[in-house]
Design an enzyme around this catalytic site. Structure first.
Site, PDB file in Angstrom:
ATOM      1  N   ASP A   1      -5.238  32.289  31.013  1.00 33.12           N
ATOM      2  CA  ASP A   1      -4.332  32.014  29.899  1.00 33.12           C
ATOM      3  C   ASP A   1      -5.073  32.506  28.655  1.00 33.12           C
ATOM      4  OD1 ASP A   1      -3.596  29.138  27.912  1.00 33.12           O
ATOM      5  OD2 ASP A   1      -2.290  30.871  28.242  1.00 33.12           O
TER       6      ASP A   1
ATOM      7  N   ASP B   1      -4.334  31.595  24.693  1.00 40.48           N
ATOM      8  CA  ASP B   1      -4.622  30.670  23.604  1.00 40.48           C
ATOM      9  C   ASP B   1      -5.303  29.406  24.103  1.00 40.48           C
ATOM     10  OD1 ASP B   1      -3.676  28.422  21.452  1.00 40.48           O
ATOM     11  OD2 ASP B   1      -3.985  30.392  20.566  1.00 40.48           O
TER      12      ASP B   1
END
Lengths: 309, 306
Positions: B27, B29
């Site tokens: 992922d 952020d």
């Protein structure tokens, strides 16, 4: 007969003498507007005469609508335009009027309300003396990170707003971060019907956006919540056992009647159908059963026939 | 199901875990960057993984950038990546509409220019992007002209979201044959500058409520995000590691797809939340328990460089 039956309301189609018997037992009749006494700018045939006749027979008549787009004085004009000859402003209870009453009398708001709403809501708030946070015109390049927030805002009210924007959603969300800031919605209707079977997004869809953004649930003023009934009752003293609710939308009007302990009538000149009513009646879930009406009429004009016989 | 879960990833376990996988999905952020800053050590981790022969991909629910725009952002932050390694929902939604929905026409788009571009690149024509202020009166709105070639409504992040756009989407969705797709359900954008900005999930709630229909959601935790990468690059789930900071999206995706999962603590979720899920009786919550957790992905660097 007052509808307090557990597990299975009747959906009984009423005619003639049955309507007379029902009305004899009731003192106050509450009408929804859209789909019941008018559709758009056209009165339901016979509706103006029904209202006059009920009043002549000594009944009190009230209008309870989730439509928050007009202030009450505009509704008075609409009633007159459509041939209803003796409807007074005091008899009209809209979700806009009731939201303002709630903020002033129940919440006793000390501060301002940030409003996502239309002219009708703004007018009712001003008439009730509830201060509204001014919406400044968006400066070019203004973003949610730079726009000013009013420290006096102690409540957010969301309703139908044709000028709804992302920025308004973001601002409202910022205000709602404080748990002391109240969160109100005028009504839960996800869409509004327009003529010809078309629809347009309702207050409920804008409220859903804000609830998701803030992870908070709004206090809903309009039907099926009890508040509009309590608002009428505080001014006129209603006895649920002697009151009748007539509406066209099962999940709002009939559930509202049910929640307030009123007998309920579904008319078939609006949104909901008889099949839908029967499906609710036969459902196993208690919440769904409460959306089934005690009685069904084709149209409010049936009352006219019954009373004139 | 792993015999033990929610284990702190020590240096020794790092080595073991890395040897057991050929591919690592990150992922973005809260994992490799926060806002506009790289997590210290993250670029080096990516390079080291690649030097160790691992394939690396990035999987994000953000719909505001194309694959190329992500590659550019990552490049600026010091990461060595190519556009085809980054899977955001702008790109994945376009692939979904093309391959899963079998769309052959237009889509009414509530979203960004990046989404428009990714759609055009797969041969789908979007309509509706950009500002759309209200005009006319209420009875006009139900009668807005509808483009007969529109076969789907796609909702992603859109700062120009307005009542008018909501209305147009509703008019299209009144036709039950019109498909309804959303990029993701995240309720907030990652916090930047302390203000909470509403996310795509809010816009999707509005459209779903008005239309009384549920959207097909492309983004995590939907399996599609992994399947999109896997089908293009031939990945074996058992040899993949999903690294994320959110239990309800990243770790849930990993669990659903049979990947190994690693929670990093530089973002949203905490170990306490993971342990609470582990103790829960609820099967859904059980899926939100990572195999391992680590303070920051920079902590696996020693194991990689050994």
């Amino acid at each position: 007969m007052a509808g307090a039956a557990v597990g299975g309301r009747g959906c009984v189609t009423l005619r003639g003498a049955q309507i007379r018997d029902l009305l004899d037992a009731k003192h106050d009749v509450l009408f929804d507007c859209d789909g019941v006494i008018w559709n758009g700018e056209t009165a339901v045939t016979g509706a103006p005469e029904v209202v006059s006749l009920l009043k002549q027979r000594g009944k009190r008549v009230f209008f309870v609508t989730n439509n928050c787009t007009r202030p009450r004085e505009n509704y008075v004009q609409k009633f007159s335009r459509l041939g209803f000859t003796d409807v007074a402003e005091e008899e009209i209870f809209s979700s806009a009027y009731c939201s303002a009453a709630y903020l002033r009398d129940v919440a006793r708001l000390q501060g301002k309300v940030y409003v996502i709403g239309c002219g009708g809501v703004m007018k009712e708030l001003r008439d009730a003396g509830v201060p509204v946070a001014e919406e400044e015109d968006a400066e070019p390049g203004a973003s949610i990170y730079t726009c000013p927030l009013d420290p006096d805002v102690k409540a957010v009210l969301v309703g139908y707003d044709e000028n709804f924007t992302f920025m308004k959603l973001a601002k409202a969300c910022c205000y709602l971060r404080s748990s002391e800031c109240l969160f109100l919605a005028t009504d839960p209707d996800p869409w509004h019907p327009l003529r010809g079977g078309r629809v347009t997004p309702g207050s409920g869809s804008l409220t859903a956006a804000l609830e998701t953004a803030s992870s908070r649930k709004a206090t809903v003023i309009g039907k099926p919540s009890r508040f509009m009934f309590d608002c009428i009752s505080s001014q006129f003293g209603l006895d649920p056992a002697r009151s009748l609710m007539i509406g066209d939308r099962l999940e709002t009007d009939v559930l509202f009647g049910s929640n307030c302990g009123l007998a309920t009538v579904l008319t078939l000149t609006g949104v909901s159908t008889l099949q839908e009513a029967l499906a609710f009646r036969d459902s196993q879930e208690p919440q769904q059963k409460h959306c089934a009406p005690d009685y069904v009429m084709e149209s409010v004009a049936d009352i006219l026939q019954a009373l004139e016989e | 199901m792993a015999a033990s879960k929610c284990t702190q990833l020590t240096a020794a376990l790092s080595r073991q875990l890395l040897d057991s996988v050929d591919c690592v999905l990150f992922d973005c952020d809260g994992v490799i960057w926060r806002g506009d800053q790289a997590i210290p050590g993250a670029p080096e981790v990516i390079s080291s993984l690649k030097k160790n022969g691992k394939r690396v991909f990035f999987v994000t629910n953000n719909s505001t950038k194309t694959q190329q725009m992500y590659a550019d952002k990552l490049g600026k932050l010091g990461f060595d990546v190519t556009a085809d390694e980054v899977f955001g929902t702008a790109y994945c939604s376009a692939v979904y509409l093309k391959n899963v929905c079998q769309l052959d026409g237009k889509v009414y788009l509530i979203g960004s220019n990046a989404m428009r571009q990714e759609l055009e690149d797969v041969g789908i024509r979007p309509v509706g992007v950009g500002p759309d202020p209200v005009s006319g009166v209420q009875k006009d709105w139900a009668n807005v002209p509808l483009d007969k070639e529109v076969q789907a409504v796609l909702v992603g992040f859109d700062e120009h979201f307005s009542y008018m756009k909501l209305n147009r989407a509703l008019q299209y969705l009144c036709n039950p044959d019109c498909q309804f797709v959303g990029t993701n359900t995240d309720t907030r954008l990652p916090l930047e500058g302390g203000k909470a900005v509403p996310g795509t999930g809010c816009l999707l709630s509005a459209v779903e409520t008005a239309a009384q229909r549920q959207a097909q959601v492309v983004g995590k935790p939907s399996n599609f995000m992994f399947e999109c990468v896997a089908s293009q690059f031939g990945l074996d789930p058992e040899r993949c590691l999903m690294v994320g900071d959110r239990l309800d999206t990243d770790i849930m995706l990993g669990s659903n797809c049979g990947l190994k999962t690693l929670l990093t603590l530089t973002g949203v979720s905490t170990v306490a939340e993971a342990e609470a899920n582990q103790k829960s009786e609820c099967p859904q919550q059980q899926k939100m328990v990572p195999d391992y957790y680590i303070d920051s992905i920079a902590d696996i660097l020693p194991a990689l460089q050994a």
